[in-house]
Design a protein around this motif. Structure first.
Motif, PDB file in Angstrom:
ATOM      1  N   PRO A 185       0.306  10.134   5.202  1.00  0.00           N
ATOM      2  CA  PRO A 185       0.449   8.851   4.500  1.00  0.00           C
ATOM      3  C   PRO A 185       0.753   7.722   5.477  1.00  0.00           C
ATOM      4  N   CYS A 186       0.117   6.562   5.264  1.00  0.00           N
ATOM      5  CA  CYS A 186       0.400   5.411   6.116  1.00  0.00           C
ATOM      6  C   CYS A 186       0.677   4.148   5.307  1.00  0.00           C
ATOM      7  N   ASN A 187       0.224   4.087   4.056  1.00  0.00           N
ATOM      8  CA  ASN A 187       0.455   2.906   3.227  1.00  0.00           C
ATOM      9  C   ASN A 187       0.471   3.302   1.759  1.00  0.00           C
ATOM     10  N   THR A 188       1.013   2.416   0.931  1.00  0.00           N
ATOM     11  CA  THR A 188       0.833   2.485  -0.513  1.00  0.00           C
ATOM     12  C   THR A 188      -0.142   1.378  -0.908  1.00  0.00           C
ATOM     13  N   VAL A 189      -1.151   1.734  -1.697  1.00  0.00           N
ATOM     14  CA  VAL A 189      -2.118   0.752  -2.189  1.00  0.00           C
ATOM     15  C   VAL A 189      -1.905   0.593  -3.688  1.00  0.00           C
ATOM     16  N   CYS A 190      -1.666  -0.644  -4.100  1.00  0.00           N
ATOM     17  CA  CYS A 190      -1.452  -0.947  -5.513  1.00  0.00           C
ATOM     18  C   CYS A 190      -2.678  -1.658  -6.061  1.00  0.00           C
ATOM     19  N   VAL A 226      -2.165  -1.245 -12.288  1.00  0.00           N
ATOM     20  CA  VAL A 226      -2.611  -0.119 -13.100  1.00  0.00           C
ATOM     21  C   VAL A 226      -2.555   1.204 -12.348  1.00  0.00           C
ATOM     22  N   ASP A 227      -2.354   1.149 -11.030  1.00  0.00           N
ATOM     23  CA  ASP A 227      -2.322   2.397 -10.275  1.00  0.00           C
ATOM     24  C   ASP A 227      -1.684   2.155  -8.914  1.00  0.00           C
ATOM     25  N   ARG A 228      -0.974   3.155  -8.427  1.00  0.00           N
ATOM     26  CA  ARG A 228      -0.424   3.160  -7.072  1.00  0.00           C
ATOM     27  C   ARG A 228      -0.884   4.444  -6.399  1.00  0.00           C
ATOM     28  N   VAL A 229      -1.574   4.313  -5.289  1.00  0.00           N
ATOM     29  CA  VAL A 229      -2.113   5.474  -4.587  1.00  0.00           C
ATOM     30  C   VAL A 229      -1.698   5.415  -3.125  1.00  0.00           C
ATOM     31  N   VAL A 230      -1.868   6.528  -2.453  1.00  0.00           N
ATOM     32  CA  VAL A 230      -1.465   6.644  -1.060  1.00  0.00           C
ATOM     33  C   VAL A 230      -2.690   6.490  -0.163  1.00  0.00           C
ATOM     34  N   ARG A 231      -2.577   5.603   0.801  1.00  0.00           N
ATOM     35  CA  ARG A 231      -3.600   5.501   1.855  1.00  0.00           C
ATOM     36  C   ARG A 231      -3.166   6.419   2.990  1.00  0.00           C
TER      37      ARG A 231
END
Length: 284
Positions: free
Chosen positions: A130-135, A256-261
């Motif tokens: 993991p390096c970032n959170t993408v919203c 609407v979503d939070r995913v891991v980059r």
């Protein structure tokens, strides 16, 4: 680039499946696969991925498309995306086999992807971290957006095109986003661009990205400038590690979503500007 035929074959138990490059004739069935997941991509979005990257297709014994994936080379980095395995074929190691092929196509580049909750454990086993959170924010812009007073902020003009291209000269995905932009905002200081955000057609409406700037305050001003000119439009943003988002919510957008980059390999981003917003999740 490595040819698909030279890559390792899949598990012997699945040898009746057929791996090959993805073609124009696959766009319609690939679009059906993404619709089944609720993804917003249009056939035009799939076609752009195929134009810019290396697509991998997986057929079942009857010749039906059951899997897809893309590797998009972007200079020293590559983004992997639109990795799909049909639900009926889950649990057979095909996701890993697809990723093995895409990683080989990336060669020695640093690799990025946006992971679903289901896919993250596999990607970690393959060396991604993991390096970032993408919203993901989206919705119709229902409220007039106030644009912060920012030195050098203005609308992008045709005269800015070459300078915006030069912000990522080795990235064909960036160049394509500039070509497709219907609106843009820049921040100029001492004759040099220190921020840019683009708005372009995507999915169910329009997408704002990339968003490149020196500071979060600049990034907000760039996005606000575009949203202020998009009142009534359905807009999506994929923001990297966002901080204050209340102003987006006030404008009518919802997270609407939070995913891991995730990244595999050393940090290859030597750009002078920080990427606060992605072109799309599948394109980086």
């Amino acid at each position: 680039m490595s040819s698909l035929s030279s890559l390792p074959s899949s598990d012997a138990a699945l040898s009746d499946l057929y791996w090959r490059p993805l073609h124009d004739t696959d766009l319609a069935p690939a679009h059906v696969l993404s619709q089944g997941l609720g993804w917003p991509h249009r056939i035009e979005d799939w076609a752009m991925m195929l134009e810019l990257g290396h697509g991998v297709a997986l057929e079942d014994p009857d010749g039906e498309l059951i899997g897809t994936g893309f590797c998009l080379p972007q200079g020293q980095a590559a983004t992997l995306g639109l990795v799909i395995v049909d639900d009926a074929w889950q649990g057979k190691g095909l996701g890993r086999a697809m990723m093995t092929r895409l990683m080989a196509l990336a060669e020695d580049r640093t690799q990025f992807l946006v992971a679903t909750v289901a896919g993250a454990p596999l990607y970690q086993k393959l060396g991604f971290a993991p390096c970032n959170t993408v919203c993901q924010y989206q919705g119709s812009v229902t409220t007039a957006v106030q644009v912060p007073d920012t030195d050098g902020l203005r609308a992008m003009t045709d005269e800015d095109t070459a300078s915006v291209m030069a912000l990522a000269p080795d990235n064909p995905v960036h160049r394509k986003a500039v070509d497709q932009a219907t609106d843009g905002a820049v921040i100029e200081r001492d004759g040099r661009l220190v921020g840019v955000a683009l708005r372009r057609p995507f999915g169910r409406g329009e997408h704002i990205g990339p968003v490149l700037a020196e500071t979060p305050e600049q990034a907000r001003a760039l996005m606000a400038s575009l949203l202020a000119r998009a009142e009534g439009a359905f807009v999506r943003l994929d923001l990297v590690d966002p901080e204050d988002d209340q102003w987006l919510i006030d404008a009518g957008l919802v997270c609407v979503d939070r995913v891991v980059r995730m990244r595999r390999g050393p940090d290859s981003d030597e750009a002078a500007l920080v990427r606060f917003g992605l072109i799309t999740q599948a394109m980086g």
